[in-house]
Design a protein around this motif. Structure first.
Motif, PDB file in Angstrom:
ATOM      1  N   THR A 146      -6.909   7.760   0.609  1.00  0.00           N
ATOM      2  CA  THR A 146      -5.553   7.363   0.989  1.00  0.00           C
ATOM      3  C   THR A 146      -4.537   8.052   0.089  1.00  0.00           C
ATOM      4  OG1 THR A 146      -4.020   5.480   1.080  1.00  0.00           O
ATOM      5  CG2 THR A 146      -5.816   5.340  -0.505  1.00  0.00           C
ATOM      6  N   LYS A 147      -3.339   8.256   0.612  1.00  0.00           N
ATOM      7  CA  LYS A 147      -2.248   8.827  -0.183  1.00  0.00           C
ATOM      8  C   LYS A 147      -1.515   7.752  -0.974  1.00  0.00           C
ATOM      9  CE  LYS A 147      -1.440  12.734   2.937  1.00  0.00           C
ATOM     10  NZ  LYS A 147      -0.451  13.425   3.811  1.00  0.00           N
ATOM     11  N   LYS A 148      -1.710   6.490  -0.573  1.00  0.00           N
ATOM     12  CA  LYS A 148      -1.057   5.382  -1.261  1.00  0.00           C
ATOM     13  C   LYS A 148      -2.010   4.784  -2.301  1.00  0.00           C
ATOM     14  CE  LYS A 148       1.811   4.106   2.712  1.00  0.00           C
ATOM     15  NZ  LYS A 148       2.187   2.999   3.637  1.00  0.00           N
ATOM     16  N   PRO A 149      -1.467   4.159  -3.346  1.00  0.00           N
ATOM     17  CA  PRO A 149      -2.342   3.567  -4.369  1.00  0.00           C
ATOM     18  C   PRO A 149      -3.218   2.457  -3.798  1.00  0.00           C
ATOM     19  CG  PRO A 149      -0.088   3.758  -5.177  1.00  0.00           C
ATOM     20  CD  PRO A 149      -0.047   4.057  -3.711  1.00  0.00           C
ATOM     21  N   ILE A 150      -4.481   2.435  -4.213  1.00  0.00           N
ATOM     22  CA  ILE A 150      -5.411   1.386  -3.817  1.00  0.00           C
ATOM     23  C   ILE A 150      -5.210   0.194  -4.737  1.00  0.00           C
ATOM     24  CG2 ILE A 150      -7.836   0.751  -3.567  1.00  0.00           C
ATOM     25  CD1 ILE A 150      -8.424   3.726  -3.080  1.00  0.00           C
ATOM     26  N   HIS A 151      -4.878  -0.959  -4.165  1.00  0.00           N
ATOM     27  CA  HIS A 151      -4.616  -2.159  -4.965  1.00  0.00           C
ATOM     28  C   HIS A 151      -5.866  -2.992  -5.210  1.00  0.00           C
ATOM     29  CE1 HIS A 151      -0.307  -1.477  -4.808  1.00  0.00           C
ATOM     30  NE2 HIS A 151      -0.373  -1.357  -3.498  1.00  0.00           N
ATOM     31  N   PHE A 167      -7.527  -2.110   0.151  1.00  0.00           N
ATOM     32  CA  PHE A 167      -6.156  -2.434   0.563  1.00  0.00           C
ATOM     33  C   PHE A 167      -5.197  -1.483  -0.125  1.00  0.00           C
ATOM     34  CE2 PHE A 167      -2.081  -4.451  -0.343  1.00  0.00           C
ATOM     35  CZ  PHE A 167      -1.629  -4.606   0.954  1.00  0.00           C
ATOM     36  N   ASP A 168      -4.378  -0.798   0.662  1.00  0.00           N
ATOM     37  CA  ASP A 168      -3.362   0.101   0.137  1.00  0.00           C
ATOM     38  C   ASP A 168      -2.050  -0.049   0.922  1.00  0.00           C
ATOM     39  OD1 ASP A 168      -4.058   1.167   2.568  1.00  0.00           O
ATOM     40  OD2 ASP A 168      -4.127   3.243   1.872  1.00  0.00           O
ATOM     41  N   GLY A 169      -1.811  -1.271   1.399  1.00  0.00           N
ATOM     42  CA  GLY A 169      -0.742  -1.532   2.363  1.00  0.00           C
ATOM     43  C   GLY A 169      -1.324  -1.738   3.750  1.00  0.00           C
ATOM     44  N   MET A 185      -5.930  -1.679   9.699  1.00  0.00           N
ATOM     45  CA  MET A 185      -4.972  -2.664  10.199  1.00  0.00           C
ATOM     46  C   MET A 185      -3.865  -2.868   9.176  1.00  0.00           C
ATOM     47  SD  MET A 185      -5.548  -6.640  11.375  1.00  0.00           S
ATOM     48  CE  MET A 185      -5.905  -6.277  13.081  1.00  0.00           C
ATOM     49  N   LYS A 186      -2.629  -2.905   9.636  1.00  0.00           N
ATOM     50  CA  LYS A 186      -1.490  -3.169   8.759  1.00  0.00           C
ATOM     51  C   LYS A 186      -1.535  -4.609   8.272  1.00  0.00           C
ATOM     52  CE  LYS A 186       2.596  -2.339   6.891  1.00  0.00           C
ATOM     53  NZ  LYS A 186       2.765  -1.385   5.758  1.00  0.00           N
ATOM     54  N   SER A 187      -1.272  -4.801   6.967  1.00  0.00           N
ATOM     55  CA  SER A 187      -1.244  -6.149   6.399  1.00  0.00           C
ATOM     56  C   SER A 187       0.154  -6.728   6.538  1.00  0.00           C
ATOM     57  CB  SER A 187      -1.648  -6.107   4.927  1.00  0.00           C
ATOM     58  OG  SER A 187      -1.403  -7.355   4.315  1.00  0.00           O
ATOM     59  N   ASN A 188       0.247  -7.921   7.094  1.00  0.00           N
ATOM     60  CA  ASN A 188       1.549  -8.579   7.255  1.00  0.00           C
ATOM     61  C   ASN A 188       2.049  -9.216   5.972  1.00  0.00           C
ATOM     62  OD1 ASN A 188       1.690  -7.949  10.006  1.00  0.00           O
ATOM     63  ND2 ASN A 188       0.432  -9.724  10.545  1.00  0.00           N
ATOM     64  N   SER A 189       1.126  -9.494   5.025  1.00  0.00           N
ATOM     65  CA  SER A 189       1.534 -10.194   3.815  1.00  0.00           C
ATOM     66  C   SER A 189       2.129  -9.261   2.771  1.00  0.00           C
ATOM     67  CB  SER A 189       0.340 -10.932   3.203  1.00  0.00           C
ATOM     68  OG  SER A 189      -0.606 -10.004   2.720  1.00  0.00           O
ATOM     69  N   GLY A 190       1.866  -7.950   2.888  1.00  0.00           N
ATOM     70  CA  GLY A 190       2.488  -7.003   1.974  1.00  0.00           C
ATOM     71  C   GLY A 190       1.640  -6.595   0.797  1.00  0.00           C
ATOM     72  N   HIS A 191       0.960  -7.547   0.136  1.00  0.00           N
ATOM     73  CA  HIS A 191       0.171  -7.180  -1.036  1.00  0.00           C
ATOM     74  C   HIS A 191      -1.043  -8.081  -1.136  1.00  0.00           C
ATOM     75  CE1 HIS A 191       0.218  -5.692  -5.486  1.00  0.00           C
ATOM     76  NE2 HIS A 191      -1.004  -5.767  -4.996  1.00  0.00           N
ATOM     77  N   GLU A 192      -2.190  -7.569  -0.704  1.00  0.00           N
ATOM     78  CA  GLU A 192      -3.441  -8.320  -0.813  1.00  0.00           C
ATOM     79  C   GLU A 192      -4.025  -8.084  -2.201  1.00  0.00           C
ATOM     80  OE1 GLU A 192      -4.180 -10.376   1.334  1.00  0.00           O
ATOM     81  OE2 GLU A 192      -3.147  -9.742   3.151  1.00  0.00           O
TER      82      GLU A 192
END
Length: 314
Positions: A146-151, A167-169, A185-192
């Motif tokens: 992913t290009k976004k940070p993995i949380h 989860f990265d968004g 799938m897009k996460s609706n909560s924002g930050h898992e």
């Protein structure tokens, strides 16, 4: 002049795959216990003069001598991930540093896991998943995910299908063989903050940062989709979650939740799509007398691990 507040970090913990051993790291010291009898097996301390290392994750494995080349004793391999993207590997029984490897140039390691019955160690960096030879520390392969940070990340390492849930968004399930995206799938909560995948990869569980609920999802491998199941209220935010298939039914699922307050709950589902479940409070009594312990004297739980139905029945 205003004094700077000292940063307080929760201890980093991990179990071996069979849950027979448990490790906890705090303030430069790692202790390893046998979960069957509570005995301290080994202890490793960061050496004086070594720059302070901030741990972010750990993985632990005990290996018999016949499975490790050029070694004459049982081998307790502790892998520690750090905030600066390194993995440090130790034989805790001998206090020997086996190897060091830089995994991520861009920051903190998110998760570590040993592959079942293999010599591979998987490490999750900021943007990639890396497979390492656990004996030598040599890179086997790197998967740019992913290009976004993995949380957050969780592994399902069944022999026939190795999957990572990150989860990265987005909620993503990826193949560890080739990095192919299997579900997104897009996460609706924002930050898992916390994610977990079942050992059969049929269900995932998530909980957002500071949230007082956990969400259950069904993995449909025919349609490559995640379907929402129950949203379970909890009294405090979770510090750890885990889910495992329940072999007593075809789609059965057991979820373990450890809260930041030390409370711990089990939930049992006939299916991940079940919309409601009753949570069972897990309590640790200070003695074996069988007498109910007053609430103010009960011990809080900092870490827990599920075992399979067959293992529990032994």
């Amino acid at each position: 002049m205003e004094k700077k507040k000292k940063s307080s970090r929760a201890p980093i913990t991990c179990f071996t795959a069979d849950a027979e051993f448990f490790a906890i790291a705090s303030k430069g010291t790692v202790g390893i216990w046998n979960t069957s009898n509570g005995n301290l097996v080994a202890q490793w301390e960061q050496q004086d003069g070594v720059p302070d290392v901030h741990y972010s994750c750990m993985a632990l494995r005990f290996t018999e001598k016949k499975k490790i080349r050029h070694r004459n004793a049982h081998y307790c391999l502790l892998a520690i991930g750090t905030d600066d993207g390194q993995v440090l590997a130790f034989d805790v029984l001998t206090n020997e540093v086996i190897w060091k490897s830089t995994i991520s140039q861009s920051g903190r390691l998110t998760a570590l896991s040993f592959a079942n019955e293999e010599t591979s160690l998987y490490a999750v960096g900021s943007h990639e998943v890396v497979e390492i030879d656990a004996e030598s520390g040599q890179l086997v392969k790197s998967l740019k995910t992913t290009k976004k940070p993995i949380h957050s990340a969780s592994f399902s390492l069944a022999a026939d299908r190795k999957i990572i849930f990150i989860f990265d968004g987005y909620l993503r399930l990826l193949s560890l063989d080739d990095g192919k995206e299997l579900v997104k799938m897009k996460s609706n909560s924002g930050h898992e903050q916390l994610v977990a995948i079942s050992d059969d990869a049929k269900a995932v569980v998530t909980s957002g940062l500071g949230e007082t609920s956990i969400r259950v999802w069904n993995c449909d491998w025919d349609t490559k989709t995640l379907s929402p199941g129950a949203t379970i209220p909890i009294v405090h935010p979770a510090s750890a979650i885990e889910c495992k298939s329940d072999n007593s039914s075809a789609d059965g699922l057991v979820i373990l939740t450890v809260l930041e307050s030390g409370l711990t709950y089990l939930g049992r589902f006939e299916s991940p799509l079940q919309d409601k479940v009753e949570l069972i409070h897990v309590k640790v009594e200070p003695d074996s007398s069988g007498v109910e312990t007053p609430k103010h004297k009960r011990k809080s739980i900092s870490a827990a691990r599920l075992k399979s139905i067959e293992e529990r029945s032994k």
